[in-house]
Design a protein around this motif. Structure first.
Motif, PDB file in Angstrom:
ATOM      1  N   GLN A   1       0.830  -1.200   0.000  1.00 20.77           N
ATOM      2  CA  GLN A   1       0.000   0.000   0.000  1.00 20.77           C
ATOM      3  C   GLN A   1       0.866   1.252   0.000  1.00 20.77           C
ATOM      4  O   GLN A   1       2.001   1.244   0.482  1.00 20.77           O
ATOM      5  CB  GLN A   1      -0.908   0.026   1.246  1.00 20.77           C
ATOM      6  N   VAL A   2       0.313   2.312  -0.551  1.00 20.41           N
ATOM      7  CA  VAL A   2       0.955   3.628  -0.548  1.00 20.41           C
ATOM      8  C   VAL A   2       0.016   4.588   0.175  1.00 20.41           C
ATOM      9  O   VAL A   2      -1.183   4.621  -0.114  1.00 20.41           O
ATOM     10  CB  VAL A   2       1.229   4.120  -1.979  1.00 20.41           C
ATOM     11  N   GLN A   3       0.565   5.337   1.099  1.00 18.93           N
ATOM     12  CA  GLN A   3      -0.213   6.345   1.800  1.00 18.93           C
ATOM     13  C   GLN A   3       0.181   7.723   1.287  1.00 18.93           C
ATOM     14  O   GLN A   3       1.364   7.988   1.025  1.00 18.93           O
ATOM     15  CB  GLN A   3       0.013   6.276   3.315  1.00 18.93           C
ATOM     16  N   LEU A   4      -0.823   8.588   1.156  1.00 17.75           N
ATOM     17  CA  LEU A   4      -0.603   9.939   0.647  1.00 17.75           C
ATOM     18  C   LEU A   4      -1.106  10.949   1.671  1.00 17.75           C
ATOM     19  O   LEU A   4      -2.255  10.859   2.114  1.00 17.75           O
ATOM     20  CB  LEU A   4      -1.340  10.130  -0.680  1.00 17.75           C
ATOM     21  N   ALA A   5      -0.260  11.901   2.014  1.00 18.11           N
ATOM     22  CA  ALA A   5      -0.610  12.930   2.997  1.00 18.11           C
ATOM     23  C   ALA A   5      -0.558  14.291   2.316  1.00 18.11           C
ATOM     24  O   ALA A   5       0.520  14.752   1.935  1.00 18.11           O
ATOM     25  CB  ALA A   5       0.342  12.880   4.176  1.00 18.11           C
ATOM     26  N   GLU A   6      -1.724  14.919   2.181  1.00 20.78           N
ATOM     27  CA  GLU A   6      -1.836  16.216   1.508  1.00 20.78           C
ATOM     28  C   GLU A   6      -1.826  17.353   2.521  1.00 20.78           C
ATOM     29  O   GLU A   6      -2.276  17.187   3.666  1.00 20.78           O
ATOM     30  CB  GLU A   6      -3.142  16.284   0.717  1.00 20.78           C
TER      31      GLU A   6
END
Length: 119
Positions: A1-6
């Motif tokens: 999985q890849v997590q993205l934090a905006e």
């Protein structure tokens, strides 16, 4: 999985600027495309800008000449500099990451950050 934090969304007046950032973590690939899409309620998600590892970019027609996308591969971070913002740029902006390698290409999405352009 890849997590993205905006980060970086908010309220800005017409003609103003904002900078969005998105950091990817987890199963980061050596080859990827990162970028931004936006979506208003009841509308389809539309391309804002994307950039690949080599720095090749693609922009949505409505933002060309006003927005600039860039990325720092060492930090797995993509940036969106938004200038001359217009009320019609008001949307939720979603970070996007397309992972290549180790199987079929896989898309990941951030949770979104709200950009409001209003006086």
């Amino acid at each position: 999985q890849v997590q993205l934090a905006e980060s970086g969304g908010g309220l800005v007046q017409p003609g103003g600027s904002l900078r969005l950032s998105c950091v990817a973590s987890g199963r980061i690939a050596s080859i990827s495309t990162m970028g931004w899409y936006r979506q208003a309620p009841g509308k389809e998600r539309e391309l804002v800008a994307i950039i690949n590892n080599g720095g090749i970019t693609e922009y949505g027609d409505s933002v060309k000449g006003r927005f600039t996308i860039s990325r720092d591969n060492a930090k797995s971070t993509v940036y969106l500099q938004m200038n001359n913002l217009k009320p019609e740029d008001t949307d939720v902006y979603f970070c996007y990451y397309k992972r290549y390698g180790g199987g079929p290409p896989t898309d990941y999405w951030g949770k979104g950050t709200l950009v409001t352009v209003s006086s």
